[in-house]
Design a protein around this motif. Structure first.
Motif, PDB file in Angstrom:
ATOM      1  N   UNK A 302      38.610  38.374  48.041  1.00  0.00           N
ATOM      2  CA  UNK A 302      39.160  38.578  46.403  1.00  0.00           C
ATOM      3  C   UNK A 302      39.349  40.138  46.360  1.00  0.00           C
ATOM      4  N   UNK A 304      40.482  42.200  48.675  1.00  0.00           N
ATOM      5  CA  UNK A 304      41.483  42.619  49.223  1.00  0.00           C
ATOM      6  C   UNK A 304      42.646  42.032  48.083  1.00  0.00           C
ATOM      7  N   UNK A 305      42.643  40.730  47.555  1.00  0.00           N
ATOM      8  CA  UNK A 305      43.763  40.610  46.740  1.00  0.00           C
ATOM      9  C   UNK A 305      43.860  41.380  45.520  1.00  0.00           C
ATOM     10  N   UNK A 306      42.438  41.970  45.172  1.00  0.00           N
ATOM     11  CA  UNK A 306      42.551  42.816  43.945  1.00  0.00           C
ATOM     12  C   UNK A 306      43.213  44.087  44.353  1.00  0.00           C
ATOM     13  N   UNK A 308      45.752  44.444  46.330  1.00  0.00           N
ATOM     14  CA  UNK A 308      47.246  44.055  46.365  1.00  0.00           C
ATOM     15  C   UNK A 308      47.957  44.054  44.980  1.00  0.00           C
TER      16      UNK A 308
ATOM     17  N   UNK B  84      49.445  48.996  42.060  1.00  0.00           N
ATOM     18  CA  UNK B  84      48.892  48.295  43.299  1.00  0.00           C
ATOM     19  C   UNK B  84      50.045  47.249  43.816  1.00  0.00           C
ATOM     20  N   UNK B  85      50.923  46.924  43.181  1.00  0.00           N
ATOM     21  CA  UNK B  85      51.740  45.824  43.318  1.00  0.00           C
ATOM     22  C   UNK B  85      53.011  46.774  44.101  1.00  0.00           C
ATOM     23  N   UNK B  87      52.324  49.081  46.193  1.00  0.00           N
ATOM     24  CA  UNK B  87      51.926  49.628  47.365  1.00  0.00           C
ATOM     25  C   UNK B  87      51.681  48.485  48.500  1.00  0.00           C
ATOM     26  N   UNK B  91      44.161  47.323  56.118  1.00  0.00           N
ATOM     27  CA  UNK B  91      42.858  47.558  56.005  1.00  0.00           C
ATOM     28  C   UNK B  91      42.252  47.946  57.551  1.00  0.00           C
ATOM     29  N   UNK B  95      40.803  41.879  56.929  1.00  0.00           N
ATOM     30  CA  UNK B  95      40.805  41.217  55.569  1.00  0.00           C
ATOM     31  C   UNK B  95      41.596  40.189  55.506  1.00  0.00           C
ATOM     32  N   UNK B 112      52.149  37.945  44.552  1.00  0.00           N
ATOM     33  CA  UNK B 112      51.779  38.916  43.649  1.00  0.00           C
ATOM     34  C   UNK B 112      52.631  39.328  42.691  1.00  0.00           C
ATOM     35  N   UNK B 157      51.592  41.498  55.811  1.00  0.00           N
ATOM     36  CA  UNK B 157      51.338  40.977  54.701  1.00  0.00           C
ATOM     37  C   UNK B 157      51.697  42.217  53.576  1.00  0.00           C
TER      38      UNK B 157
END
Lengths: 391, 242
Positions: A302, A304-306, A308, B84-85, B87, B91, B95, B112, B157
């Motif tokens: 989660x 990681x999704x945040x 993104x 953030x969208x 970027x 990691x 992840x 997203x 991703x």
């Protein structure tokens, strides 16, 4: 399924994929939710049985207004009151008819030799219109002395053994030293204070209970005249009987006051009420644990999704998706098992423990709510934290 | 052209009270658009902290970071989400979501941005996985992929939605030399073609030659910066290869 959910949600059904990915965890989570459901169902079943049997005791009589002694909390626990009240009531405008109702408890020896406690209802034979729908046509037979109607569903008795009781095939027995003849049956069943019921005439009742007097029935049943409002007539009676230590209530008022008293004042009712409360609380804790563990297990993903750019409402919708799936998947086995437990409880106690659609719907809605709430609380940690702190 | 990342007098602390410890000391940098910048330094030098501060994954405490023209210090949640969208983040640990296939993980990078054409999104995800040599693994779950394959899915991703800035934390650690070089070349090509800016933390000497700029950190301070030293990048970071 995944495709369908993808279209429905407009995003990947991550909750569904997450839950079905680890079957062991899914089964454990389902079992947790199902157990929480069963817990609440069992407690509600017992409370429902209590409420059901309280209501049932009123089904043997039929009246608009019930006049009782002022100390009467339930149908059976009030002191006798003087019959003079009945004549006073009959003199009031709006009152069409009245009859005394005598109530007592006696022991009865079952066909197998064990003893059952029966609530005895005594009504004058001419007051047939005051006999409830559960009494039936057998009431006419009671004009002859020492005749009674026995409860087909008396606890601990095989209904088959009483099924053929009729005027042609009477059952003779003795109670309180009086030889009685059962000529027909009624269907009531046991409750928390008695194992069954017996209906007789007022005269037979007085022979059975030697210490009771004809002048002091337990209640007065009143029927109002055609077109009269029982509430208004009851108010009039209350005024007229101002100096007598009596309660004047419509039958519905009396029944609901009895229900309220027995479920909130009597130990059995309080215990069952507490049981429901504790059941819900424990159920809530279990459901919260299930959801919180699931969120904790996926916190890294989660985060990681945040990172993104997914907003908090995405995570809420994700846990709601999971909550809904778990609520449905847990409810089905939960309600199935509860039905089995209800059947076992009913068979063992003779109490009316049965599932109502309303109860099932309420528990289902409660489960969804509890799951969703737990999920929302569990995601709070995600809300405040920077993604970098959760990796 | 405006610098995509502008860091001014950045300080950062970890912990609270007695245990409070400063991790970043007065760092100022300006990153050129379309460039590939490498952050180096020994463990605990603060390079990952700096990366996450610049990448909007950590709250800015002191000083200022301007990312794509937005001030990150005190930025609202909505502003952070919107930034953030734009970027891409790769990691150190891949992840990936263990319950999603390679394609679905990559789709998360597209969804997203909102509800789109399903078919086109699927095709885009598959295309980038093919580019990264995973065309035959699109419907595999992460548990059935090797470490390098997982890392490539994570890279796919991050890149699938054409980010303006890519932040990468040791992206080549799980890859062999050839695959590592291929990924960095790809990031560099993106910079050339689309003006994508890349900031990368790495220990990997094999890829230093591809960097436009190498910044070395030690104890939370910039100790060398190839852009300021006016030296060719490949001569610089001997001391920092720990």
């Amino acid at each position: 399924m995944t495709r369908l959910l993808h279209r429905l949600l407009g995003r990947l059904p991550i909750g569904w994929l997450q839950l079905t990915h680890n079957r062991t965890r899914l089964v454990a989570a389902m079992a947790g939710v199902a157990f929480a459901n069963i817990l609440v169902f069992v407690q509600l079943g017992m409370l429902g049985a209590l409420q059901g049997t309280i209501g049932a005791t009123y089904s043997l009589v039929q009246a608009d207004i019930l006049i009782s002694s002022s100390d009467a909390n339930t149908l059976t626990d009030g002191s006798p009151l003087t019959r003079r009240v009945m004549f006073q009531a009959l003199a009031e405008p709006g009152v069409a008819a009245a009859a005394p109702l005598y109530l007592g408890q006696t022991d009865w020896t079952r066909p197998d030799g064990s003893t059952a406690t029966l609530t005895v209802y005594g009504l004058p034979p001419e007051a047939e219109s005051f006999a409830g729908p559960a009494v039936g046509s057998g009431f006419r037979q009671l004009a002859v002395a020492d005749r009674v109607l026995l409860d087909l569903r008396t606890r601990g008795v095989d209904p088959e053994s009483l099924a053929d009781v009729s005027p042609d095939h009477p059952l003779r027995f003795e109670a309180n030293g009086v030889a009685l003849t059962a000529v027909d049956t009624v269907e009531l069943g046991g409750g928390f204070s008695a194992d069954g019921a017996m209906v007789t005439s007022d005269q037979t009742f007085l022979r059975l209970f030697g210490q009771r007097l004809a002048g002091t029935p337990t209640h007065i049943l009143v029927r109002v005249a055609e077109g009269q409002d029982p509430t208004l007539v009851a108010a009039g009676l209350r005024e007229a009987l101002d100096d007598a230590p009596v309660l004047v209530r419509t039958l519905e008022e009396a029944a609901s006051a009895d229900l309220a008293y027995q479920t909130t004042q009597r130990p059995v009712g309080v215990i069952f009420g507490m049981g429901v409360l504790i059941g819900m609380l424990v159920g809530l804790v279990i459901v919260y644990q299930v959801l919180a563990t699931d969120v904790a297990d996926h916190l890294r993903e989660y985060a990681t999704f945040k990172a993104m750019g997914y907003p908090h409402r995405f995570f809420l919708s994700l846990v709601f998706e999971e909550a809904l799936i778990l609520a449905v998947l847990g409810f089905l086995p939960g309600v199935m098992l509860s039905l089995g437990i209800y059947a076992a409880m009913a068979a063992k106690t003779g109490l009316p423990v049965d599932m109502t659609a309303l109860r099932a719907a309420a528990v289902f809605a409660g489960t969804i709510l509890a799951c969703a709430l737990s999920g929302a609380i569990a995601t709070q940690r995600l809300r405040g934290a920077d993604p970098a702190e959760l990796f | 052209m405006l610098a995509p990342i502008e860091v001014r007098h950045l300080d950062h602390w970890f912990g609270a009270g007695e245990a409070r410890k400063q991790a970043i000391f007065d760092v100022s940098l300006s990153i050129e658009p379309g460039s590939l910048t490498i952050l180096m330094g020994p463990s605990g030098s603060g390079k990952t902290t700096l990366l996450t501060l610049m990448g909007c994954l950590r709250e800015v405490q002191g000083g200022s970071v301007q990312l794509l023209g937005e001030e990150l210090r005190g930025a609202s949640a909505a502003c952070q989400v919107a930034l953030r969208r734009r970027l891409g983040f790769i990691f150190q640990a891949h992840n990936l979501h263990e319950s999603l296939t390679a394609r679905q993980n990559v789709l998360m990078g597209l969804e997203v941005h909102g509800r789109g054409d399903r078919g086109r999104q699927d095709a885009a995800a598959e295309h980038i996985l093919q580019l990264l040599g995973l065309g035959h693994r699109v419907d595999y779950l992460p548990e059935n992929l090797s470490g390098g394959q997982k890392q490539r899915v994570a890279i796919a991703r991050a890149l699938v939605s054409n980010p303006e800035v890519v932040f990468a934390d040791e992206p080549t650690a799980a890859l062999d030399r050839e695959a590592g070089l291929q990924v960095v070349r790809m990031l560099k090509a993106l910079g050339r073609e689309r003006g994508t800016t890349t900031v990368m933390v790495t220990h990997d000497n094999r890829i230093l030659e591809l960097a436009d700029r190498i910044i070395t950190l030690e104890d939370g301070r910039v100790v060398t910066d190839s852009a300021e030293a006016h030296q060719p990048a490949e001569l610089l970071p001997r001391s920092a290869s720990g």
